[in-house]
Write a protein that holds these residues in place. Structure first.
Motif, PDB file in Angstrom:
ATOM      1  N   ASN A  71      82.326  27.265  52.961  1.00 39.73           N
ATOM      2  CA  ASN A  71      83.184  28.451  52.786  1.00 39.73           C
ATOM      3  C   ASN A  71      82.767  29.662  53.621  1.00 39.73           C
ATOM      4  N   ARG A  72      82.103  29.422  54.746  1.00 41.49           N
ATOM      5  CA  ARG A  72      81.772  30.543  55.645  1.00 41.49           C
ATOM      6  C   ARG A  72      82.876  30.687  56.672  1.00 41.49           C
ATOM      7  N   GLN A  73      83.121  31.923  57.098  1.00 40.09           N
ATOM      8  CA  GLN A  73      84.119  32.172  58.149  1.00 40.09           C
ATOM      9  C   GLN A  73      83.429  32.117  59.509  1.00 40.09           C
ATOM     10  N   ASN A  74      83.849  31.178  60.337  1.00 33.21           N
ATOM     11  CA  ASN A  74      83.259  30.997  61.681  1.00 33.21           C
ATOM     12  C   ASN A  74      84.299  31.341  62.739  1.00 33.21           C
ATOM     13  N   THR A  75      83.832  31.843  63.876  1.00 29.07           N
ATOM     14  CA  THR A  75      84.749  32.044  65.009  1.00 29.07           C
ATOM     15  C   THR A  75      84.094  31.512  66.280  1.00 29.07           C
ATOM     16  N   LEU A  76      84.867  30.729  67.055  1.00 31.13           N
ATOM     17  CA  LEU A  76      84.375  30.302  68.365  1.00 31.13           C
ATOM     18  C   LEU A  76      84.305  31.546  69.242  1.00 31.13           C
ATOM     19  N   ARG A  77      83.219  31.715  69.958  1.00 31.63           N
ATOM     20  CA  ARG A  77      83.035  32.977  70.680  1.00 31.63           C
ATOM     21  C   ARG A  77      84.159  33.192  71.718  1.00 31.63           C
ATOM     22  N   PRO A  78      84.828  34.359  71.655  1.00 34.18           N
ATOM     23  CA  PRO A  78      85.861  34.638  72.660  1.00 34.18           C
ATOM     24  C   PRO A  78      85.272  35.355  73.876  1.00 34.18           C
ATOM     25  N   GLU A  79      84.034  35.818  73.760  1.00 38.06           N
ATOM     26  CA  GLU A  79      83.356  36.507  74.869  1.00 38.06           C
ATOM     27  C   GLU A  79      81.864  36.418  74.581  1.00 38.06           C
ATOM     28  N   GLY A  80      81.042  36.845  75.524  1.00 38.02           N
ATOM     29  CA  GLY A  80      79.616  36.596  75.377  1.00 38.02           C
ATOM     30  C   GLY A  80      78.781  37.748  74.848  1.00 38.02           C
ATOM     31  N   THR A  81      79.268  38.969  75.031  1.00 36.80           N
ATOM     32  CA  THR A  81      78.410  40.127  74.740  1.00 36.80           C
ATOM     33  C   THR A  81      78.015  40.224  73.262  1.00 36.80           C
ATOM     34  N   GLY A  83      77.598  38.022  70.931  1.00 31.55           N
ATOM     35  CA  GLY A  83      76.559  37.059  70.555  1.00 31.55           C
ATOM     36  C   GLY A  83      75.199  37.436  71.129  1.00 31.55           C
ATOM     37  N   VAL A  84      75.203  37.901  72.382  1.00 33.38           N
ATOM     38  CA  VAL A  84      73.933  38.289  73.013  1.00 33.38           C
ATOM     39  C   VAL A  84      73.344  39.508  72.283  1.00 33.38           C
ATOM     40  N   VAL A  85      74.207  40.445  71.907  1.00 36.84           N
ATOM     41  CA  VAL A  85      73.717  41.631  71.187  1.00 36.84           C
ATOM     42  C   VAL A  85      73.179  41.211  69.815  1.00 36.84           C
ATOM     43  N   ARG A  86      73.889  40.307  69.145  1.00 37.74           N
ATOM     44  CA  ARG A  86      73.404  39.817  67.842  1.00 37.74           C
ATOM     45  C   ARG A  86      72.021  39.190  68.017  1.00 37.74           C
ATOM     46  N   ALA A  87      71.874  38.360  69.047  1.00 38.11           N
ATOM     47  CA  ALA A  87      70.590  37.692  69.292  1.00 38.11           C
ATOM     48  C   ALA A  87      69.500  38.720  69.645  1.00 38.11           C
ATOM     49  N   TYR A  88      69.886  39.730  70.394  1.00 37.63           N
ATOM     50  CA  TYR A  88      68.947  40.785  70.807  1.00 37.63           C
ATOM     51  C   TYR A  88      68.374  41.487  69.566  1.00 37.63           C
ATOM     52  N   ILE A  89      69.262  41.752  68.605  1.00 40.64           N
ATOM     53  CA  ILE A  89      68.822  42.438  67.385  1.00 40.64           C
ATOM     54  C   ILE A  89      68.034  41.468  66.495  1.00 40.64           C
ATOM     55  N   GLU A  90      68.608  40.285  66.265  1.00 42.86           N
ATOM     56  CA  GLU A  90      68.003  39.341  65.323  1.00 42.86           C
ATOM     57  C   GLU A  90      66.617  38.882  65.783  1.00 42.86           C
ATOM     58  N   ASN A  91      66.445  38.708  67.077  1.00 43.64           N
ATOM     59  CA  ASN A  91      65.151  38.258  67.605  1.00 43.64           C
ATOM     60  C   ASN A  91      64.253  39.416  68.024  1.00 43.64           C
ATOM     61  N   LYS A  92      64.670  40.627  67.672  1.00 42.94           N
ATOM     62  CA  LYS A  92      63.907  41.852  68.010  1.00 42.94           C
ATOM     63  C   LYS A  92      63.507  41.870  69.489  1.00 42.94           C
ATOM     64  N   LEU A  93      64.439  41.524  70.331  1.00 44.82           N
ATOM     65  CA  LEU A  93      64.130  41.494  71.761  1.00 44.82           C
ATOM     66  C   LEU A  93      63.877  42.897  72.304  1.00 44.82           C
ATOM     67  N   TYR A  94      64.307  43.903  71.532  1.00 41.61           N
ATOM     68  CA  TYR A  94      64.070  45.291  71.960  1.00 41.61           C
ATOM     69  C   TYR A  94      62.579  45.616  71.952  1.00 41.61           C
ATOM     70  N   ALA A  95      61.776  44.769  71.252  1.00 43.10           N
ATOM     71  CA  ALA A  95      60.327  45.018  71.224  1.00 43.10           C
ATOM     72  C   ALA A  95      59.636  44.405  72.451  1.00 43.10           C
ATOM     73  N   ASN A  96      60.400  43.679  73.276  1.00 46.35           N
ATOM     74  CA  ASN A  96      59.818  43.078  74.481  1.00 46.35           C
ATOM     75  C   ASN A  96      59.252  44.176  75.390  1.00 46.35           C
ATOM     76  N   PRO A  97      57.951  44.059  75.744  1.00 47.24           N
ATOM     77  CA  PRO A  97      57.347  45.131  76.550  1.00 47.24           C
ATOM     78  C   PRO A  97      57.931  45.242  77.957  1.00 47.24           C
ATOM     79  N   VAL A  98      58.566  44.196  78.446  1.00 45.78           N
ATOM     80  CA  VAL A  98      59.203  44.302  79.768  1.00 45.78           C
ATOM     81  C   VAL A  98      60.517  45.060  79.578  1.00 45.78           C
ATOM     82  N   THR A  99      60.619  46.211  80.183  1.00 45.27           N
ATOM     83  CA  THR A  99      61.819  47.032  79.983  1.00 45.27           C
ATOM     84  C   THR A  99      62.427  47.426  81.326  1.00 45.27           C
TER      85      THR A  99
END
Ligand code: AMP
Length: 435
Positions: A71-81, A83-99
């Motif tokens: 019973n979860r609502q899923n959507t096939l990605r219509p664009e890429g940004t 998902g990438v932003v979700r992954a950036y937040i979820e994986n705390k990629l903002y803490a990556n020292p390479v900036t």
């Protein structure tokens, strides 16, 4: 017969184009120091509602959304940004020292659109996102990255269209001016535009139905409402592009179809002669609030997305063909012993980074020579009982008709020598082989 679903396609003859694009994408991404990121093909429906925007056509009319068995609502990605932003937040990629953190992605996107030339329901995008810098120079870098990629695939006749929507203050002032301009005559526009007027008036400038309507053409332009700071940002983007000698045109009608853009927006177009009116092959821009909107820390960001199918149509229309892969040697084996000797030699060639092929259909010698032509082999080596007995073979250069005799054991080294004879060889990929 079961056929493919409407709006999808099989990649068969065009695979060379796709591989060329993928190869150049990897090379150019390395040059600009963007790392690949791969995210799922489906995400929670809510991500796209919050990320792409409730009032966009993509979300309103074009998503493939389904409820799963839990019973979860899923959507096939219509664009890429998103998902990438979700992954950036979820994986705390903002803490990556390479900036700043710079990523690219590549893969299928899904939109329930009316299929037409260059428009599909499953299509591919190559996109890039740079997180953590509000600098106008990185807006220019992503444009340089996109243009360099196009150069690498030899699509040179392109135009960068550039505009700025500004930050919050500029966008608010512009919205008000646009609404005031449209207010009295909005009923003259299409039904969709009347809804957009209430929800998201900027979208009206994007409308395909009313694009040439005088009310739309005469609308105020975002550039006229930029506050001082935003104007400076836009000027610096232009100065950076000029410094890199990247030509562009300021296009004050450009607003882009997604809600999240702030400041710089751009599209890269090829001549209409190549693609017709759907001639944008790349779209992008800055989105300073999306990371925060999706629950992450305040993070400025900028990026682009290429439509791969349109690039292929444009490459074909421009007469560009992908680099053909070379077959170095076609082996013609006559007899059981010769087959074993051929297998042994082919393995030696392949491990050494040279391409080799043979017949597995027990064709006669004429049929095998025909195959060597079909497969455009550079050299042909015939191995029969006599060659096995003498442990000597003849290498025939199919381009010149010349022949060279050598021992069975020395075949690989001789072919390498023939390929590198004179200046550098054209088939030098073998030097990077698995040796
Ligand atoms: P967008 O995400 O709408 O900004 O689109 C970015 C690029 O993807 C466009 O410039 C197109 O080249 C491509 N694109 C968008 N929608 C489709 C589609 N339905 N089929 C093929 N390419 C598309």
């Amino acid at each position: 017969m079961i056929t493919k679903m409407k709006g999808t396609y099989d990649v068969t003859d065009d695979i060379g184009y796709l591989q060329e694009i993928e190869k150049k994408m990897l090379t150019v991404s390395k040059l600009f120091r963007y790392e690949e990121i791969r995210t799922p093909h489906f995400e929670a429906t809510e991500l796209f509602h919050r990320g792409v925007g409730e009032t966009t056509d993509i979300i309103n009319k074009e998503t493939y959304t389904f409820e799963d068995r839990g019973n979860r609502q899923n959507t096939l990605r219509p664009e890429g940004t998103a998902g990438v932003v979700r992954a950036y937040i979820e994986n705390k990629l903002y803490a990556n020292p390479v900036t700043p953190q710079k990523y690219f992605y590549y893969g299928s996107m899904f939109r329930y659109e009316r299929p037409q030339k260059g428009r599909f329901r499953e299509f591919r995008q190559f996109g890039a996102e740079a997180f953590g810098s509000a600098s106008p120079e990185i807006d220019a870098e992503v444009i340089a990255y996109a243009v360099t990629f196009l150069k690498a695939i030899k699509l040179k006749d392109v135009t960068v269209h550039l505009n700025s929507l500004g930050g919050k203050a500029s966008k608010t002032a512009y919205h008000q001016a646009l609404k005031a301009h449209l207010k009295d005559d909005i009923t003259a526009l299409c039904g969709d535009c009347q809804t957009r007027y209430k929800d998201n008036p900027l979208r009206i400038l994007d409308c395909k139905v009313d694009a040439d309507h005088p009310l739309v053409k005469g609308a105020p332009k975002p550039l006229d409402y930029l506050v001082e700071e935003d104007r400076t940002h836009f000027e610096r983007v232009q100065a950076a592009l000029k410094a890199m000698q990247i030509p562009f045109v300021v296009d004050d009608n450009l607003v882009r179809g997604l809600d999240y853009y702030t400041h710089t927006v751009f599209e890269i177009k090829v001549p209409e002669a190549l693609l017709g009116r759907q001639n944008a092959i790349c779209g992008g821009g800055r989105y300073n609030n999306l990371v925060e909107t999706l629950g992450g820390p305040q993070t400025p960001a900028t990026g682009f997305a290429f439509g791969i199918e349109r690039i292929i149509v444009a490459m074909k229309a421009a007469g560009i063909t992908p680099e053909a892969s070379n077959l170095h040697v076609y082996f013609i084996a006559l007899g059981d012993q010769a087959k074993l000797a051929t297998l042994a030699l082919m393995q030696r060639f392949r491990i050494g980074g040279l391409t080799a092929n043979t017949d597995y259909l027990d064709k006669n010698i004429k049929g095998q020579f025909k195959q060597s032509d079909h497969q455009k082999a550079r050299f042909v080596i015939v191995i029969g009982d006599a060659e096995i007995a003498k442990r000597e073979i003849e290498i025939k250069d199919q381009r010149t008709g010349d022949t060279v005799n050598t021992s069975l054991e020395g075949a690989y080294e001789t072919v390498v020598k023939l390929l590198t004879k004179g200046d550098a060889c054209e088939d030098c990929d073998y030097q990077k082989g698995a040796r």
